[in-house]
Scaffold this motif. Structure first.
Motif, mmCIF file in Angstrom:
data_model
loop_
_atom_site.group_PDB
_atom_site.id
_atom_site.type_symbol
_atom_site.label_atom_id
_atom_site.label_comp_id
_atom_site.label_asym_id
_atom_site.label_seq_id
_atom_site.Cartn_x
_atom_site.Cartn_y
_atom_site.Cartn_z
ATOM 1 N N SER A 291 0.817 -1.215 0.000
ATOM 2 C CA SER A 291 0.000 0.000 0.000
ATOM 3 C C SER A 291 0.856 1.272 0.000
ATOM 4 O O SER A 291 0.488 2.264 -0.632
ATOM 5 C CB SER A 291 -0.963 -0.008 1.181
ATOM 6 O OG SER A 291 -0.252 -0.119 2.393
ATOM 7 N N HIS B 295 1.978 2.068 -3.541
ATOM 8 C CA HIS B 295 0.888 2.606 -4.355
ATOM 9 C C HIS B 295 0.507 4.022 -3.926
ATOM 10 O O HIS B 295 0.149 4.849 -4.770
ATOM 11 C CB HIS B 295 -0.323 1.671 -4.318
ATOM 12 C CG HIS B 295 -0.052 0.372 -5.016
ATOM 13 N ND1 HIS B 295 0.208 0.299 -6.363
ATOM 14 C CD2 HIS B 295 0.018 -0.885 -4.556
ATOM 15 C CE1 HIS B 295 0.418 -0.958 -6.709
ATOM 16 N NE2 HIS B 295 0.324 -1.694 -5.613
ATOM 17 N N ARG B 296 0.611 4.324 -2.648
ATOM 18 C CA ARG B 296 0.346 5.681 -2.178
ATOM 19 C C ARG B 296 1.376 6.653 -2.761
ATOM 20 O O ARG B 296 1.027 7.715 -3.269
ATOM 21 C CB ARG B 296 0.402 5.717 -0.643
ATOM 22 C CG ARG B 296 -0.793 6.366 -0.016
ATOM 23 C CD ARG B 296 -0.756 6.491 1.494
ATOM 24 N NE ARG B 296 -0.008 5.511 2.257
ATOM 25 C CZ ARG B 296 -0.466 4.306 2.627
ATOM 26 N NH1 ARG B 296 -1.676 3.932 2.272
ATOM 27 N NH2 ARG B 296 0.267 3.470 3.331
#
Length: 88
Positions: free
Chosen positions: A45, A48-49
């Motif tokens: 995550s 992707h952030r």
């Protein structure tokens, strides 16, 4: 080739009225194993952030030879077999 393995035990509350793991439950396991494998390879995550990106499972086919009951041990193995531009 990088492989990711997830060993799990089917939980009782995931079964249906007939005492089997429904196909939707197995598909959830497969999706979670893909998320965990991507994170294990550095694409979790946080990646992707930072990169304003995401990945999507576009199509999945499931064929169960026998029903899966609660308490059964499963092992899910995933690997990357092909990359083409932005798809893998």
């Amino acid at each position: 080739m990088r492989q990711y393995r997830w060993q799990l035990k089917v939980r009782s509350y995931e079964s249906d009225a007939w005492g089997y793991l429904p196909a939707a439950g197995m598909l959830r396991y497969l999706e979670q194993s893909a998320v965990d494998a991507a994170a294990d390879a550095g694409y979790g995550s946080e990646f992707h952030r930072k990169n304003n990106s995401a990945w999507v499972i576009r199509r999945m086919t499931l064929l169960l030879a026998t029903p899966v009951r609660p308490g059964r041990d499963l092992e899910i193995t995933t690997w990357i077999c092909n990359f083409a531009r932005v798809r893998g």
